[in-house]
Design an enzyme around this catalytic site. Structure first.
Site, PDB file in Angstrom:
ATOM      1  N   ASN A   9       0.467  -1.301  -0.052  1.00 14.27           N
ATOM      2  CA  ASN A   9       0.012  -0.438  -0.052  1.00 14.27           C
ATOM      3  C   ASN A   9       0.995   1.326  -0.180  1.00 14.27           C
ATOM      4  O   ASN A   9       0.326   2.790  -0.350  1.00 14.27           O
ATOM      5  CB  ASN A   9      -1.348  -0.094   1.118  1.00 14.27           C
ATOM      6  CG  ASN A   9      -2.110  -1.301   1.094  1.00 14.27           C
ATOM      7  OD1 ASN A   9      -2.180  -1.423   0.088  1.00 14.27           O
ATOM      8  ND2 ASN A   9      -2.718  -1.573   1.799  1.00 14.27           N
ATOM      9  N   CYS A  62     -10.316  -4.968  -4.699  1.00 12.88           N
ATOM     10  CA  CYS A  62     -11.179  -6.113  -3.185  1.00 12.88           C
ATOM     11  C   CYS A  62     -12.473  -6.023  -3.999  1.00 12.88           C
ATOM     12  O   CYS A  62     -13.236  -4.954  -3.564  1.00 12.88           O
ATOM     13  CB  CYS A  62     -10.479  -6.246  -2.552  1.00 12.88           C
ATOM     14  SG  CYS A  62      -9.139  -7.620  -1.939  1.00 12.88           S
ATOM     15  N   ARG A  70     -17.011   0.479  -2.265  1.00 15.69           N
ATOM     16  CA  ARG A  70     -15.953   1.671  -2.648  1.00 15.69           C
ATOM     17  C   ARG A  70     -15.679   2.882  -3.300  1.00 15.69           C
ATOM     18  O   ARG A  70     -15.365   2.760  -5.087  1.00 15.69           O
ATOM     19  CB  ARG A  70     -14.758   0.678  -3.635  1.00 15.69           C
ATOM     20  CG  ARG A  70     -14.517  -0.603  -1.895  1.00 15.69           C
ATOM     21  CD  ARG A  70     -13.155  -1.027  -2.567  1.00 15.69           C
ATOM     22  NE  ARG A  70     -12.334  -0.772  -1.973  1.00 15.69           N
ATOM     23  CZ  ARG A  70     -10.831  -1.056  -1.674  1.00 15.69           C
ATOM     24  NH1 ARG A  70     -10.795  -2.682  -2.133  1.00 15.69           N
ATOM     25  NH2 ARG A  70      -9.589  -1.140  -1.472  1.00 15.69           N
ATOM     26  N   ASP A 107      -8.103  -3.790   7.750  1.00 11.47           N
ATOM     27  CA  ASP A 107      -7.057  -5.056   6.500  1.00 11.47           C
ATOM     28  C   ASP A 107      -6.553  -6.163   7.366  1.00 11.47           C
ATOM     29  O   ASP A 107      -5.984  -7.245   7.225  1.00 11.47           O
ATOM     30  CB  ASP A 107      -5.909  -4.695   6.526  1.00 11.47           C
ATOM     31  CG  ASP A 107      -6.000  -3.525   4.421  1.00 11.47           C
ATOM     32  OD1 ASP A 107      -7.565  -3.434   3.752  1.00 11.47           O
ATOM     33  OD2 ASP A 107      -5.283  -2.950   4.063  1.00 11.47           O
TER      34      ASP A 107
HETATM   35  C1  UD1 Z   1      -6.867   1.828   1.445  1.00 13.78           C
HETATM   36  C2  UD1 Z   1      -5.747   0.714   1.460  1.00 13.78           C
HETATM   37  C3  UD1 Z   1      -6.978  -0.971   1.592  1.00 13.78           C
HETATM   38  C4  UD1 Z   1      -6.978  -0.265   2.913  1.00 13.78           C
HETATM   39  C5  UD1 Z   1      -8.133   0.790   3.379  1.00 13.78           C
HETATM   40  C6  UD1 Z   1      -8.611   1.248   4.311  1.00 13.78           C
HETATM   41  C7  UD1 Z   1      -4.305   1.021  -0.873  1.00 13.78           C
HETATM   42  C8  UD1 Z   1      -3.361   0.622  -1.925  1.00 13.78           C
HETATM   43  N1  UD1 Z   1      -5.671   0.477  -0.061  1.00 13.78           N
HETATM   44  O1  UD1 Z   1      -7.858   1.657   0.701  1.00 13.78           O
HETATM   45  O2  UD1 Z   1      -5.501  -1.758   2.433  1.00 13.78           O
HETATM   46  O3  UD1 Z   1      -8.320  -1.359   3.517  1.00 13.78           O
HETATM   47  O4  UD1 Z   1      -7.678   2.179   2.666  1.00 13.78           O
HETATM   48  O5  UD1 Z   1      -7.696   1.813   5.273  1.00 13.78           O
HETATM   49  O6  UD1 Z   1      -3.738   1.834   0.442  1.00 13.78           O
HETATM   50  N2  UD1 Z   1     -14.769   6.211   0.583  1.00 13.78           N
HETATM   51  C9  UD1 Z   1     -15.935   6.425   0.053  1.00 13.78           C
HETATM   52  N3  UD1 Z   1     -15.426   7.922  -0.782  1.00 13.78           N
HETATM   53  C10 UD1 Z   1     -14.072   8.137  -1.627  1.00 13.78           C
HETATM   54  C11 UD1 Z   1     -13.186   6.556  -0.638  1.00 13.78           C
HETATM   55  C12 UD1 Z   1     -13.052   6.367   0.117  1.00 13.78           C
HETATM   56  O7  UD1 Z   1     -17.382   6.209   0.558  1.00 13.78           O
HETATM   57  O8  UD1 Z   1     -13.938   8.593  -2.006  1.00 13.78           O
HETATM   58  C13 UD1 Z   1     -14.841   5.035   1.578  1.00 13.78           C
HETATM   59  C14 UD1 Z   1     -14.863   4.248   1.285  1.00 13.78           C
HETATM   60  O9  UD1 Z   1     -15.544   3.107   0.485  1.00 13.78           O
HETATM   61  C15 UD1 Z   1     -14.213   3.392   2.788  1.00 13.78           C
HETATM   62  C16 UD1 Z   1     -13.752   3.595   3.102  1.00 13.78           C
HETATM   63  O10 UD1 Z   1     -14.208   5.284   2.429  1.00 13.78           O
HETATM   64  O11 UD1 Z   1     -15.809   2.808   3.322  1.00 13.78           O
HETATM   65  C17 UD1 Z   1     -11.703   4.147   3.403  1.00 13.78           C
HETATM   66  O12 UD1 Z   1     -11.876   3.815   2.232  1.00 13.78           O
HETATM   67  P1  UD1 Z   1     -10.189   5.161   1.897  1.00 13.78           P
HETATM   68  O13 UD1 Z   1      -9.371   5.266   3.091  1.00 13.78           O
HETATM   69  O14 UD1 Z   1      -9.918   5.246   0.741  1.00 13.78           O
HETATM   70  O15 UD1 Z   1     -10.073   2.689   0.860  1.00 13.78           O
HETATM   71  P2  UD1 Z   1      -9.260   3.036  -0.328  1.00 13.78           P
HETATM   72  O16 UD1 Z   1      -7.989   3.905   0.036  1.00 13.78           O
HETATM   73  O17 UD1 Z   1      -9.413   2.970  -0.852  1.00 13.78           O
END
Ligand code: UD1
Length: 416
Positions: free
Chosen positions: A23, A116, A121, A305
């Site tokens: 990550n 995943c 997401r 995670d």
């Molecule tokens: C990253 C990690 C992933 C980890 C996650 C949370 C990487 C490559 N992946 O994923 O392994 O599980 O952080 O720690 O670093 N959300 C929204 N709108 C957005 C963006 C996010 O609603 O525009 C929500 C998502 O649906 C989720 C939450 O916010 O419920 C957390 O997402 P986010 O922190 O963005 O995770 P990732 O960056 O996708």
């Protein structure tokens, strides 16, 4: 299709090096687009996701070569602004190319990212922030068309501390005219690593690891040589396996501070933990104890995670643990597989109650996502009898030869 064959019940003993962080590597690979000069990245894990990220670089016109765990990228000749649908769908982090590509090309076209299957997401927070920074965003026909004349520095208040959105804003604003501030920023160690990488290239970013990040835009980024941090979730995977299989395991090349909360929880469950400069030792002599309640939350809270990993480790604990999954809405896909092994788990929406049983049994099971898949490896290692685990392409997205890691610790596990 490959499978993992695991004969469970072996204690885990020995020392292993923890791989570089997936990550952290993915946003850093995306960040190289901001420079037209050579970027040398050490400790980059060999994974399906990092390979896909390097393929995106090549498709955009850059050069990327791997030599062991060192990646050399030269993006002098980046000439495209569109990422093909196939690569976009291969992983969630493909969305991180939006910020760096827009910064470099003033234009970016992507389809919606994959990754995943653990919930909806959305990327609304990324796109809202981009609009607030002056990006024109059009979503049509499954594609996102972005263009930018000149970044308008702004204060971005994230409604949720999204890891990806925080990284994307840093990537978009690092090269700009003026100051951009992110409040309610994600605080994960991977954000700090991205800041360190960008600053090593000449960026002026401050505050990563806290709720407020200040990005003083600079004109240009230069060449860099950088060492990626170790993978805290990989470390947690090994620690959880040791906790439920028993044994004595030393994790090397690890940053104990990044996994402090998880280590203290494993200590509460009965493990003996010691740590020092870049190592952690886990000694597990007795059956683990249930941990009451575990709620996932953004860093420095308990990581989503690691939820599945702890669930497997506590499936044979003495007592009950209730998990509350606050980050992703459908992250219990490993539960039906654990039930096939005899685990006692009840799921209700975001809650999962795990009552530890005396033992679980090997079974024919299938991984449905990355961390859930790793959790099933842990379950197979601690179970009585043989486990045949399919769907391991999900595990390969985040673990470099997971079977070699556990074999080195004395487990009976092979790929077939
Ligand atoms: C990253 C990690 C992933 C980890 C996650 C949370 C990487 C490559 N992946 O994923 O392994 O599980 O952080 O720690 O670093 N959300 C929204 N709108 C957005 C963006 C996010 O609603 O525009 C929500 C998502 O649906 C989720 C939450 O916010 O419920 C957390 O997402 P986010 O922190 O963005 O995770 P990732 O960056 O996708």
């Amino acid at each position: 299709m490959n499978r993992l064959l695991i004969r469970g019940g072996k204690k885990l003993c020995g020392e292993i090096d923890i791989q570089g962080s997936k990550n952290a590597a993915l946003p850093i690979i995306a960040a190289t687009i901001l420079s037209g000069e050579e970027c040398v990245i050490h400790n980059c894990p060999h994974l399906a996701d990092t390979r896909a990220a390097l393929e995106i670089i090549r498709q955009l016109g850059g050069k990327a070569e791997c030599d062991g765990h060192t990646v050399v990228i030269n993006n002098e000749d980046i000439s495209a602004s569109e990422i093909c649908n196939e690569l976009m769908c291969s992983m969630r982090s493909s969305v991180l190319f939006l910020g760096s590509l827009l910064s470099r090309r003033k234009k970016a076209v992507i389809s919606y990212p994959g990754g995943c299957d653990i919930g909806l997401r959305p990327i609304d927070l990324h796109l809202k922030a981009f609009r607030e920074l002056g990006v024109t965003v059009e979503e049509t026909g499954g594609y996102i068309y972005c263009s930018l004349e000149k970044l308008k520095p702004n204060i971005i208040n994230l409604l949720f501390p999204s890891v990806g959105a925080t990284e994307n804003i840093m990537l978009l604003a690092a090269v700009s005219d003026g100051e951009t501030i992110i409040t309610n920023a994600a605080r994960e160690p991977e954000i700090v690593d991205l800041q360190n990488f960008l600053n090593a290239m000449g960026a002026k970013i401050f505050g990563a690891g806290s709720e407020t990040i200040r990005i003083l835009g600079v004109e240009k980024l230069k060449k860099v040589e950088y060492n990626i941090i170790s993978d805290r979730i990989f470390a947690a995977t090994c620690a959880c396996a040791a906790a439920c299989c028993g044994g004595d395991v030393v994790l090397r090349q690890v940053e104990p501070e990044h996994i402090r909360l998880m280590l203290s929880m494993l200590k509460d469950s009965g493990c003996r933990i010691s740590s020092g400069k870049r190592y952690v030792r886990i000694q597990a002599e007795e059956r683990p104890r249930g941990l009451g309640k575990i709620m996932t939350s953004p860093y420095p809270g308990f990581p989503t995670d690691a939820q599945a990993l702890f669930m497997s480790a506590l499936a044979t604990a003495e007592g009950t643990t209730v998990f509350v999954e606050n980050i992703f809405e459908s992250r219990y896909k490993h539960v039906p597989e654990l039930l096939k092994m005899g685990a006692d788990i009840i799921v209700d929406g975001r809650l999962a109650a795990v009552t530890g049983c005396n033992y679980i049994q090997g079974a024919k099971i299938s991984a449905g996502d990355l961390r859930g898949g790793a959790a099933l490896v842990i379950a197979g290692l601690s179970a009585i009898g043989d486990t045949e685990l399919s769907g391991i392409e999900h595990i390969d997205r985040g673990y470099e030869k997971i079977e070699d890691v556990f074999s080195a610790l004395g487990a009976e596990i092979k790929r077939k």
